[in-house]
Design a protein around this motif. Structure first.
Motif, PDB file in Angstrom:
ATOM      1  N   SER A   1       0.867  -1.376   0.099  1.00 13.42           N
ATOM      2  CA  SER A   1       0.163  -0.089   0.031  1.00 13.42           C
ATOM      3  C   SER A   1       0.864   1.152  -0.022  1.00 13.42           C
ATOM      4  O   SER A   1       0.631   2.277  -0.571  1.00 13.42           O
ATOM      5  N   ALA A   2       2.218   1.151   0.438  1.00 21.42           N
ATOM      6  CA  ALA A   2       2.845   2.120   0.639  1.00 21.42           C
ATOM      7  C   ALA A   2       4.257   2.083  -0.094  1.00 21.42           C
ATOM      8  O   ALA A   2       5.005   1.031  -0.031  1.00 21.42           O
TER       9      ALA A   2
ATOM     10  N   ALA B   1       8.655   5.436   3.211  1.00 29.25           N
ATOM     11  CA  ALA B   1       7.591   5.237   3.479  1.00 29.25           C
ATOM     12  C   ALA B   1       6.798   3.863   3.681  1.00 29.25           C
ATOM     13  O   ALA B   1       5.776   3.582   4.407  1.00 29.25           O
TER      14      ALA B   1
ATOM     15  N   ASP C   1       6.056   0.232   4.923  1.00 30.60           N
ATOM     16  CA  ASP C   1       5.622  -0.656   6.062  1.00 30.60           C
ATOM     17  C   ASP C   1       6.384  -1.945   6.441  1.00 30.60           C
ATOM     18  O   ASP C   1       6.000  -3.014   5.538  1.00 30.60           O
TER      19      ASP C   1
END
Length: 224
Positions: free
Chosen positions: A90-91, A96, A98
């Motif tokens: 998602s990132a 940035a 995860d």
């Protein structure tokens, strides 16, 4: 039952499901492996007696070993395996990113693919069969900080190494490398990009190459 047999991970939707449809159309039996038991059961029902639903988790090697053994018992042999299951992030980027998502990605995109390969290899050695791996355009060029892309670089490198290993027993290995495909992988539709059936046709093309020829990579990019 007559016909060759292919085991497909990530078979519940997208490239996996369309590859199963294309394989059956080309005369293959298919083993549909995914966590979504209801989706693969529905797809197996659509495809008829040439398909077998095999619910399981790609990150669990014993689950894949069991599924492949069931498939071989049902159809007599396993002649190909398509390590297609994968996930994204998602990132984007490193700063940035995860770390928990990275761990999940490594479990699926790298270890899950290794488990498929390890579980399928005894069957493919018997049948002088073929392994297919879903790579990516992201595994053929550098994208700023992309951990997902790095996982696909692994697939491309490992696929080349596998082709050398499998050549020793008459087997083949193909990396299927698509650009952007309009699948549930993305949060929003991409109708102007590649469609799953475009990649499914590439899978069948590699499978149906003359046994003397190993199509080691199929790289498919959208026109737009």
């Amino acid at each position: 039952m007559a016909g060759k047999t292919i085991f497909i991970t990530g078979a519940s939707s997208g490239i996996g499901a369309e590859s199963a449809r294309a394989a059956v159309q080309a005369g293959w039996n298919v083993g549909l492996f995914a966590r979504s038991e209801d989706k693969i059961a529905e797809l197996a029902s659509e495809l008829g007696d040439k398909a077998m639903a095999l619910p399981g988790d790609v990150t669990d090697m014993s689950s894949q070993v069991e599924a492949l053994d069931k498939l071989a018992d049902q159809f007599g042999s396993v002649d190909a395996a398509f390590a297609n299951a994968g996930t994204g992030l998602s990132a984007a980027g490193t700063e940035a990113g995860d770390p928990e998502e990275w761990e999940k990605l490594v479990q699926i995109n790298i270890l899950g693919l290794l488990w498929t390969t390890k579980a399928a290899m005894p069957h493919l050695k018997k049948s002088k069969g073929q392994l297919l791996l879903t790579g990516s355009a992201a595994g053929r060029r550098h994208i700023k900080g992309s951990v997902y892309g790095a996982s696909k670089w692994f697939v491309h490198g490992y696929g080349g190494n596998l082709a050398e290993e499998m050549r020793e027993f008459g087997g083949r290995c193909t990396v299927i490398a698509p650009g952007m495909v309009d699948t549930p992988f993305f949060d929003s539709p991409k109708p102007d990009k590649l469609h799953p059936e475009d990649i499914a046709r590439s899978v069948v093309f590699a499978l149906e190459a003359d046994p003397r020829a190993n199509v080691q990579e199929v790289f498919v990019m959208p026109v737009n």
